[in-house]
Scaffold this motif. Structure first.
Motif, PDB file in Angstrom:
ATOM      1  N   LYS A 169      -1.880  -1.753   5.919  1.00 15.90           N
ATOM      2  CA  LYS A 169      -2.951  -1.564   7.006  1.00 15.90           C
ATOM      3  C   LYS A 169      -2.424  -0.900   8.412  1.00 15.90           C
ATOM      4  O   LYS A 169      -3.122  -0.152   8.816  1.00 15.90           O
ATOM      5  CB  LYS A 169      -3.451  -2.813   7.318  1.00 15.90           C
ATOM      6  N   LEU A 170      -1.264  -1.272   8.522  1.00 13.39           N
ATOM      7  CA  LEU A 170      -0.506  -0.547   9.741  1.00 13.39           C
ATOM      8  C   LEU A 170      -0.288   0.791   9.694  1.00 13.39           C
ATOM      9  O   LEU A 170      -0.114   1.586  10.619  1.00 13.39           O
ATOM     10  CB  LEU A 170       0.643  -1.215   9.958  1.00 13.39           C
ATOM     11  N   CYS A 171       0.234   1.228   8.626  1.00 13.68           N
ATOM     12  CA  CYS A 171       0.492   2.453   8.193  1.00 13.68           C
ATOM     13  C   CYS A 171      -0.102   3.016   6.908  1.00 13.68           C
ATOM     14  O   CYS A 171       0.334   3.234   5.937  1.00 13.68           O
ATOM     15  CB  CYS A 171       2.049   2.567   7.891  1.00 13.68           C
ATOM     16  N   PRO A 172      -1.320   3.525   7.143  1.00  9.45           N
ATOM     17  CA  PRO A 172      -2.143   3.878   6.164  1.00  9.45           C
ATOM     18  C   PRO A 172      -1.426   5.290   5.276  1.00  9.45           C
ATOM     19  O   PRO A 172      -1.872   5.535   4.388  1.00  9.45           O
ATOM     20  CB  PRO A 172      -3.447   4.114   6.579  1.00  9.45           C
ATOM     21  N   PHE A 173      -0.693   6.018   6.155  1.00 10.11           N
ATOM     22  CA  PHE A 173      -0.030   7.151   5.494  1.00 10.11           C
ATOM     23  C   PHE A 173       0.943   6.829   4.275  1.00 10.11           C
ATOM     24  O   PHE A 173       1.468   7.656   3.871  1.00 10.11           O
ATOM     25  CB  PHE A 173       0.533   8.002   6.623  1.00 10.11           C
ATOM     26  N   ALA A 174       1.472   5.714   4.530  1.00  2.00           N
ATOM     27  CA  ALA A 174       2.803   5.208   3.513  1.00  2.00           C
ATOM     28  C   ALA A 174       2.289   5.232   2.100  1.00  2.00           C
ATOM     29  O   ALA A 174       1.136   4.836   1.743  1.00  2.00           O
ATOM     30  CB  ALA A 174       3.232   4.042   3.854  1.00  2.00           C
ATOM     31  N   GLN A 175       3.292   5.517   1.079  1.00  2.00           N
ATOM     32  CA  GLN A 175       3.166   5.276  -0.035  1.00  2.00           C
ATOM     33  C   GLN A 175       3.573   3.634  -0.474  1.00  2.00           C
ATOM     34  O   GLN A 175       4.438   3.379   0.163  1.00  2.00           O
ATOM     35  CB  GLN A 175       3.880   6.237  -0.826  1.00  2.00           C
ATOM     36  N   ALA A 176       2.682   3.141  -1.161  1.00  2.00           N
ATOM     37  CA  ALA A 176       3.023   1.795  -1.283  1.00  2.00           C
ATOM     38  C   ALA A 176       2.887   1.547  -2.880  1.00  2.00           C
ATOM     39  O   ALA A 176       1.979   1.652  -3.607  1.00  2.00           O
ATOM     40  CB  ALA A 176       2.089   0.886  -0.555  1.00  2.00           C
ATOM     41  N   TYR A 177       4.042   0.867  -3.450  1.00  2.00           N
ATOM     42  CA  TYR A 177       3.861   0.442  -4.562  1.00  2.00           C
ATOM     43  C   TYR A 177       4.430  -1.200  -4.867  1.00  2.00           C
ATOM     44  O   TYR A 177       5.381  -1.469  -4.430  1.00  2.00           O
ATOM     45  CB  TYR A 177       4.904   1.347  -5.588  1.00  2.00           C
ATOM     46  N   VAL A 178       3.707  -1.893  -5.812  1.00  2.00           N
ATOM     47  CA  VAL A 178       4.323  -3.050  -6.381  1.00  2.00           C
ATOM     48  C   VAL A 178       4.764  -2.738  -7.850  1.00  2.00           C
ATOM     49  O   VAL A 178       4.427  -2.163  -8.626  1.00  2.00           O
ATOM     50  CB  VAL A 178       3.080  -4.065  -6.689  1.00  2.00           C
ATOM     51  N   ILE A 179       6.397  -2.996  -7.816  1.00  2.00           N
ATOM     52  CA  ILE A 179       7.014  -2.636  -8.869  1.00  2.00           C
ATOM     53  C   ILE A 179       7.639  -3.759  -9.613  1.00  2.00           C
ATOM     54  O   ILE A 179       7.694  -4.615  -8.919  1.00  2.00           O
ATOM     55  CB  ILE A 179       8.126  -1.517  -8.773  1.00  2.00           C
TER      56      ILE A 179
END
Length: 196
Positions: A169-179
């Motif tokens: 939410k703070l960094c919408p540009f980030a790629q985020a993955y649950v691995i």
């Protein structure tokens, strides 16, 4: 050059970080200010921050993003005590004085690590690291650059997946993955992501 900023009690031997990574353990090697000083004249291709190390990178993201092409945060968080009650950390601080081996062993097991207890335990540094976790926070995450990847283990027993969602939410540009992984995600899993 590749740099790795570890987490609390994140000894190189416990994490099996490859030798070709420059390794820093917060508060054992350098405190927050010392880490920033260390990186003043450093840059490179990849920076990984795990847990406490990841928090320090996020807290000073503008500084680090100017220096590294790719930044990976594993088990990152905005404020640790948003997810873990301060009483738990305060109990760890009290126990560190008399039974540091037990505190480290329990943390390593919860983090999904094979416990590693160093011969000489720097209790003062580890207690400072725990106090840091109680208090440290940041308001903003200046991550307009698309060079950040957030990773969170699907079986993390220490931080809930909400920590990842809050960062996203703070960094919408980030790629985020649950691995697949625990609080620590081994390099054999990480390697495919780092070089994709």
């Amino acid at each position: 050059m590749k740099y790795f900023i570890s987490g609390w009690a994140g000894f190189r031997e416990a994490l099996n970080v490859p030798e070709d990574w420059h390794f820093l353990a917060p508060f054992i090697d350098l405190d927050e200010v010392g880490i920033l000083d260390f990186f003043n004249d450093k840059s490179g291709n990849i920076l990984i921050g795990w847990s406490t190390g990841g928090h320090i990178v996020l807290k000073h993201f503008h500084f680090f993003s100017e220096k590294f092409e790719k930044i990976f945060i594993i088990a990152g968080f905005k404020k640790f005590t948003d997810y873990i009650h301060p009483k738990i950390i305060k109990r760890m601080i009290q126990k560190m004085d008399s039974e540091p081996q037990d505190v480290i062993k329990e943390f390593h097991l919860n983090a999904g690590l094979k416990p590693y207890i160093p011969e000489n335990i720097n209790k003062h540094a580890l207690i400072e690291g725990l106090k840091f976790l109680i208090n440290s926070d940041f308001e903003y995450l200046s991550c307009e650059k698309n060079n950040i990847t957030l990773l969170h283990g699907s079986m993390d027993k220490i931080l809930p997946p909400k920590a990842l969602h809050d960062l996203k939410k703070l960094c919408p540009f980030a790629q985020a993955y649950v691995i697949s992984g625990f609080h620590w995600i081994p390099f054999k899993v990480l390697n495919s992501i780092l070089h994709s």
